[in-house]
Design an enzyme around this catalytic site. Sequence first.
Site, mmCIF file in Angstrom:
data_model
loop_
_atom_site.group_PDB
_atom_site.id
_atom_site.type_symbol
_atom_site.label_atom_id
_atom_site.label_comp_id
_atom_site.label_asym_id
_atom_site.label_seq_id
_atom_site.Cartn_x
_atom_site.Cartn_y
_atom_site.Cartn_z
ATOM 1 N N GLU A 12 0.833 -1.209 0.000
ATOM 2 C CA GLU A 12 0.000 0.000 0.000
ATOM 3 C C GLU A 12 0.871 1.265 0.000
ATOM 4 O O GLU A 12 0.539 2.264 -0.627
ATOM 5 C CB GLU A 12 -0.947 -0.018 1.202
ATOM 6 C CG GLU A 12 -2.042 -1.081 1.032
ATOM 7 C CD GLU A 12 -2.962 -1.163 2.235
ATOM 8 O OE1 GLU A 12 -2.470 -1.573 3.306
ATOM 9 O OE2 GLU A 12 -4.145 -0.803 2.122
ATOM 10 N N GLU A 42 -3.942 -9.370 3.447
ATOM 11 C CA GLU A 42 -4.720 -9.055 4.655
ATOM 12 C C GLU A 42 -5.919 -9.970 4.829
ATOM 13 O O GLU A 42 -6.287 -10.344 5.934
ATOM 14 C CB GLU A 42 -5.198 -7.596 4.605
ATOM 15 C CG GLU A 42 -4.109 -6.573 4.876
ATOM 16 C CD GLU A 42 -3.364 -6.132 3.630
ATOM 17 O OE1 GLU A 42 -3.356 -6.884 2.629
ATOM 18 O OE2 GLU A 42 -2.776 -5.043 3.654
HETATM 19 C C1 LIG Z 1 -1.459 0.472 10.695
HETATM 20 C C2 LIG Z 1 -1.598 -0.348 9.476
HETATM 21 C C3 LIG Z 1 -2.972 -0.704 9.130
HETATM 22 C C4 LIG Z 1 -3.340 -1.442 8.054
HETATM 23 C C5 LIG Z 1 -2.622 -1.721 6.854
HETATM 24 C C6 LIG Z 1 -1.686 -2.857 6.845
HETATM 25 C C7 LIG Z 1 -2.020 -4.139 7.068
HETATM 26 C C8 LIG Z 1 -1.020 -5.184 6.921
HETATM 27 O O1 LIG Z 1 0.044 -4.999 6.371
HETATM 28 S S1 LIG Z 1 -1.414 -6.695 7.541
HETATM 29 C C9 LIG Z 1 0.009 -7.697 7.261
HETATM 30 C C10 LIG Z 1 0.081 -8.127 5.860
HETATM 31 N N1 LIG Z 1 1.225 -8.973 5.652
HETATM 32 C C11 LIG Z 1 1.168 -10.285 5.733
HETATM 33 O O2 LIG Z 1 0.138 -10.864 5.963
HETATM 34 C C12 LIG Z 1 2.463 -11.017 5.504
HETATM 35 C C13 LIG Z 1 2.590 -12.183 6.414
HETATM 36 N N2 LIG Z 1 3.869 -12.826 6.266
HETATM 37 C C14 LIG Z 1 4.138 -13.704 5.305
HETATM 38 O O3 LIG Z 1 3.381 -13.939 4.401
HETATM 39 C C15 LIG Z 1 5.447 -14.438 5.397
HETATM 40 O O4 LIG Z 1 5.842 -14.422 6.724
HETATM 41 C C16 LIG Z 1 6.561 -13.808 4.518
HETATM 42 C C17 LIG Z 1 6.236 -14.065 3.045
HETATM 43 C C18 LIG Z 1 6.724 -12.342 4.765
HETATM 44 C C19 LIG Z 1 7.916 -14.496 4.845
HETATM 45 O O5 LIG Z 1 7.755 -15.905 4.709
HETATM 46 P P1 LIG Z 1 8.924 -16.885 5.169
HETATM 47 O O6 LIG Z 1 10.192 -16.446 4.577
HETATM 48 O O7 LIG Z 1 8.434 -18.265 4.882
HETATM 49 O O8 LIG Z 1 9.090 -16.695 6.739
HETATM 50 P P2 LIG Z 1 8.051 -16.852 7.902
HETATM 51 O O9 LIG Z 1 6.663 -16.857 7.412
HETATM 52 O O10 LIG Z 1 8.453 -17.976 8.762
HETATM 53 O O11 LIG Z 1 8.256 -15.472 8.676
HETATM 54 C C20 LIG Z 1 9.479 -15.173 9.359
HETATM 55 C C21 LIG Z 1 9.162 -14.528 10.662
HETATM 56 O O12 LIG Z 1 8.543 -13.252 10.417
HETATM 57 C C22 LIG Z 1 7.277 -13.186 11.091
HETATM 58 N N3 LIG Z 1 6.406 -12.334 10.278
HETATM 59 C C23 LIG Z 1 6.275 -12.361 8.950
HETATM 60 N N4 LIG Z 1 5.426 -11.420 8.559
HETATM 61 C C24 LIG Z 1 5.012 -10.776 9.676
HETATM 62 C C25 LIG Z 1 4.129 -9.706 9.914
HETATM 63 N N5 LIG Z 1 3.516 -9.051 8.915
HETATM 64 N N6 LIG Z 1 3.933 -9.310 11.183
HETATM 65 C C26 LIG Z 1 4.582 -9.925 12.201
HETATM 66 N N7 LIG Z 1 5.446 -10.955 12.042
HETATM 67 C C27 LIG Z 1 5.645 -11.365 10.787
HETATM 68 C C28 LIG Z 1 6.821 -14.625 11.184
HETATM 69 O O13 LIG Z 1 5.881 -14.774 12.192
HETATM 70 C C29 LIG Z 1 8.137 -15.310 11.489
HETATM 71 O O14 LIG Z 1 8.406 -15.035 12.833
HETATM 72 P P3 LIG Z 1 9.040 -16.111 13.765
HETATM 73 O O15 LIG Z 1 10.329 -16.461 13.169
HETATM 74 O O16 LIG Z 1 9.125 -15.489 15.092
HETATM 75 O O17 LIG Z 1 8.084 -17.265 13.729
#
Ligand SMILES: CC/C=C\C/C=C/C(=O)SCCNC(=O)CCNC(=O)[C@H](O)C(C)(C)COP(=O)(O)OP(=O)(O)OC[C@H]1O[C@@H](n2cnc3c(N)ncnc32)[C@H](O)[C@@H]1OP(=O)(O)O
Length: 667
Positions: free
Chosen positions: A61, A81
């Site tokens: 975004e 999302e």
């Molecule tokens: C104020 C704002 C208001 C609204 C607008 C915005 C809304 C949003 O942005 S909502 C979030 C949208 N994003 C997602 O849904 C992305 C989610 N993540 C993923 O799809 C994947 O994690 C990835 C493609 C980014 C990476 O994949 P991969 O390499 O396979 O690793 P992992 O999935 O194991 O992730 C590693 C590690 O990072 C943590 N993580 C990933 N994304 C997020 C996130 N958006 N928020 C918090 N944490 C995140 C994930 O949990 C893993 O953490 P751990 O190692 O501790 O397990």
Amino acid sequence: SVKAVMICGENGKFSAGADIKGFSSPKRRGIALGPIVSLIERSEKPVVAAIEGVALGGGLEVALGCHYRIAHVKARMGLPEVTIGLLPGAEGTQRLPRLVGVPAALDMITTGKVLCLVIPPAWPKTHEFLLPMYLPDVDALFCNSIFLPPGQPLGPRRLSLKPVPKLPNMEAFLSEALVKVKKQAHGCLAPELCFQAVKAATEQPFADGVRREQELFNVLLTSGQAQALQYAFFAERAVQKWTTPSGASWKISDSVSLLSLGLGTMGRGIVTSLVKAKIPVVALEQDLEYLNMGRKAVMFLLEREAMKMEQGAQTLDFHNPARLQFTVDFDVLRDVDLVIEAVFENMALKKEIFHKLSRICKPGAFLCTNTSALNINEIASATSRPQQVIGTHFFSPAHVMKLLEIIYGHHTSPTTIATAMQLAKVLKKVGVVVGNCFGFAGNRMMFPYAQQAVFLLEEGSRPEAVDQVIEDFGFRIGPFRMSDLAGLDVGTPARQRHGHRYSPLPDLLCENGRFGQKTGKGWYQYEKAGGRTAKPDPWLHSFLSQYRDTHRIKTRFIDQEEILERCLFSLINEGFDILAEGIASGPEHLDVIYINGYGWPKHRGGPMFYASTVGLSRILAKLQKYSEAHPDVPGLQPSAFLKKLVAMGNPPLKEWMSYLSRPNNKL
Ligand SMILES: CC/C=C\C/C=C/C(=O)SCCNC(=O)CCNC(=O)[C@H](O)C(C)(C)COP(=O)(O)OP(=O)(O)OC[C@H]1O[C@@H](n2cnc3c(N)ncnc32)[C@H](O)[C@@H]1OP(=O)(O)O
């Protein structure tokens, strides 16, 4: 003196979006990303988003607020999302349709799919995402040479000022799209609200559309479903963090070869998923006729998978004997590093095979058994290397279903468990490690559920009524449609006796030649043998009435609440026993198993999360009520662990395990 601004990420990633943990944090309240995106867009200096790695959610975004987007060839972009129960709430639902058109925007926003830089056929060929360039060059090439020549007005670059491209048949397109979105949602709110937000973009000016987006975002944020989906997101990652105290690991690389033994339904799916994961595989059958049948079936599956892939068969390379071989020669066993046995669920047969494997395979080879219920210790006892024997319970169809239940026995070594987890990862499956017991975690919880479903028929319900309640809850398929699909002759747990209430109904149906879809009749009737469209069957209704008369069971009306509670609460109750026995190491593990292997609706977070939202006291009270009415049904007698948690005042789910005194052995 600033000429242009470039927004980039670091460490090879643009942004994974907002911190998902923050959505439930009170600190987040009031902080909005939308106005920041607008501020970027209003900038008088050109702003470029330089996208490398992922640009997801709020990250994308931000990029949409920029005047230019430039992406690395390997960049991945999406608005996921919806998968965490939300919508792109930073004006993304209003800007994306203006950039890529309504059909592509709807597709991305309502499914959350993440796109690589490939032009989907429906997208305009001149799409501006498609500017591959190496990031280190962006600065020099892009900002200096493209922006610096003066006179490039920024107005046309501001997406909020652009109209949403019209479609000749917008109204019809939207109503069709809504039907599709609803059909795929199975009760999950987010896809439909995502749709509504994009629809607003087609009907209202940008500012009004943004207001509508905010209203819908707030509905989702407080819906409970978002919480469940975000819980599931972290639970899925947490269960894969299984590590051994010694840090044991084993990497599956190109030089490793796997052997799959048995080419029945499961074996075919397993071979297909190994080939898809580009692991060299040898498929072994005991008999030439079965081998040829299996080969044909695997080739068919692989052709189909290849068609779904971009570069098709070439990428899978399954005609290459170095990648996939079929044989009846057990001598090949000598060279393989890991064997997955997938023969019939028959203990004597499995033991015989494991004895053979143990004799022929090289000393370091791991021996996995694909079983849905059999005792891993007993299978391992047929070998001279029980430390290298492990259960790998694949779910059918094995090349599609994401779950891999990994079952360790008494002697299974940490390295073997780590290896199976690594296998799951390479196969792009979710591996969940559980202990050994009849049915392991998943099927053991399924037994009381399936049993209740049949008891409900005995007492007065109909298959279609039970299925409807379960499907309205969000399951893709109710217990009777499922039973018809799998085949009634495929061991259903409802027939276990153990001296308690037992229903012979499934057996009686089999005696009448009603094996399910394959015979065109089961709990339902089908258009033909092998047909898929289930229709209520008057024969079955009168059969059930006669059955009740014969057994003097008074038919009663059973309401939806009772159907749902008896099926689901008995399943959850078993989950508490499984936790107490240390078979699973936490409620998240059971939830991940149910979401990925049993079609539990993700927006309800899994059975144990759902229990925490219903309230443990309520579940206990209902189980007490039903077990008083049915004292001969052990599955309804409340678990001691559930009772303990209620007595401790309903602690939150993440604290449940701390109320168990016995630590898990290997978990
Ligand atoms: C104020 C704002 C208001 C609204 C607008 C915005 C809304 C949003 O942005 S909502 C979030 C949208 N994003 C997602 O849904 C992305 C989610 N993540 C993923 O799809 C994947 O994690 C990835 C493609 C980014 C990476 O994949 P991969 O390499 O396979 O690793 P992992 O999935 O194991 O992730 C590693 C590690 O990072 C943590 N993580 C990933 N994304 C997020 C996130 N958006 N928020 C918090 N944490 C995140 C994930 O949990 C893993 O953490 P751990 O190692 O501790 O397990």
